[in-house]
Design a protein around this motif. Structure first.
Motif: not given
Length: 267
Positions: A232-237
């Protein structure tokens, strides 16, 4: 390396670099300042770059060193940061008024559960020793290899593996006890509570079950659930999502609360 080539390469990683700096500093102003200082230092020293690592690794090394200098003077946050900041928010009418205004007027003001999961990890990760926090983000979110992380942090691979193991274990244990999304015994329901506030017409449970972390929580494989959280963190800016304005407002509130939280209670 020409200045033109450097600028082009720096621009290609700016989003990742700024999000990394935001997540380890929990401060928009610090993240932007350090990113700018990284650009200036990298541009000045670009002729010393010999290609022994990727330019991305080299720039993350500069940024991490600058961030470490910034963070050394700051106390670690307590792992029950969500309890502390929630209590402060409930007594802060201005915070909620500003948040509701952002939600009503900003194109980046919608509340999203996934974004709050990422925000929660950012805040709780600041309970870790700095080296563990940096290693977790570099490996689990920004996908650097262990050797690259060792170079970035001026240490060796064995220490990076140790920091990763201890950092992962600590965060898994915290979320196992706190997060109601992955454990019915969890004490923190902020994702659901805030979704109800900002999306009153939305079926919160229906939204939650769309998230892999929630759908697979019954699996009880703690390592797998941690990896889903990292996905989830990796997919969000955090600077550019549909919820960024609202979540950055929330993060700034949390930062101010924790900066003023008595140190003897925070450790």
């Amino acid at each position: 390396m020409t200045a033109e080539l450097f600028n082009r390469e720096f621009e290609s990683i700016t989003g990742q670099l700024k999000s990394y700096l935001l997540r380890i500093t929990a401060c928009v102003a610090d993240a932007e300042d350090i990113a700018h200082d990284t650009y200036l230092k990298g541009l000045e020293k670009r002729e010393t770059f010999r290609g022994e690592s990727s330019l991305k690794t080299w720039l993350f090394t500069i940024a991490s060193n600058l961030a470490k200098d910034n963070l050394k003077t700051q106390k670690r946050w307590t792992e029950n940061v969500t309890d502390i900041t929630k209590a402060a928010a409930l007594n802060n009418k201005q915070f909620f008024e500003e948040a509701m205004h952002i939600a009503a007027t900003s194109p980046h003001g919608q509340f999203e559960v996934k974004e709050h999961i990422a925000l929660c990890f950012t805040c709780i990760s600041k309970a870790l020793p700095l080296e563990q926090q940096l290693c977790l983000f570099l490996k689990e979110v920004y996908e650097f290899k262990v050797l690259e992380i060792a170079n970035i942090l001026s240490t060796n691979e064995a220490m990076v593996k140790y920091y990763l193991h201890t950092g992962r274990s600590k965060m898994i244990n915290i979320f196992e006890g706190r997060c109601a999304l992955i454990n019915k015994e969890g004490v923190c329901h902020q994702c659901s509570e805030l979704n109800g506030i900002f999306n009153p017409k939305q079926n919160t449970q229906a939204e939650l079950v769309k998230i892999d972390l929630v759908k697979e929580s019954a699996n009880k494989d703690k390592e797998h659930l941690f990896d889903l959280r990292m996905k989830i963190l990796g997919e969000l800016d955090p600077f550019a999502s549909g919820a960024s304005a609202l979540q950055l407002h929330h993060l700034e509130h949390n930062r101010q609360v924790m900066e003023n939280y008595p140190e003897e209670k925070g450790n």
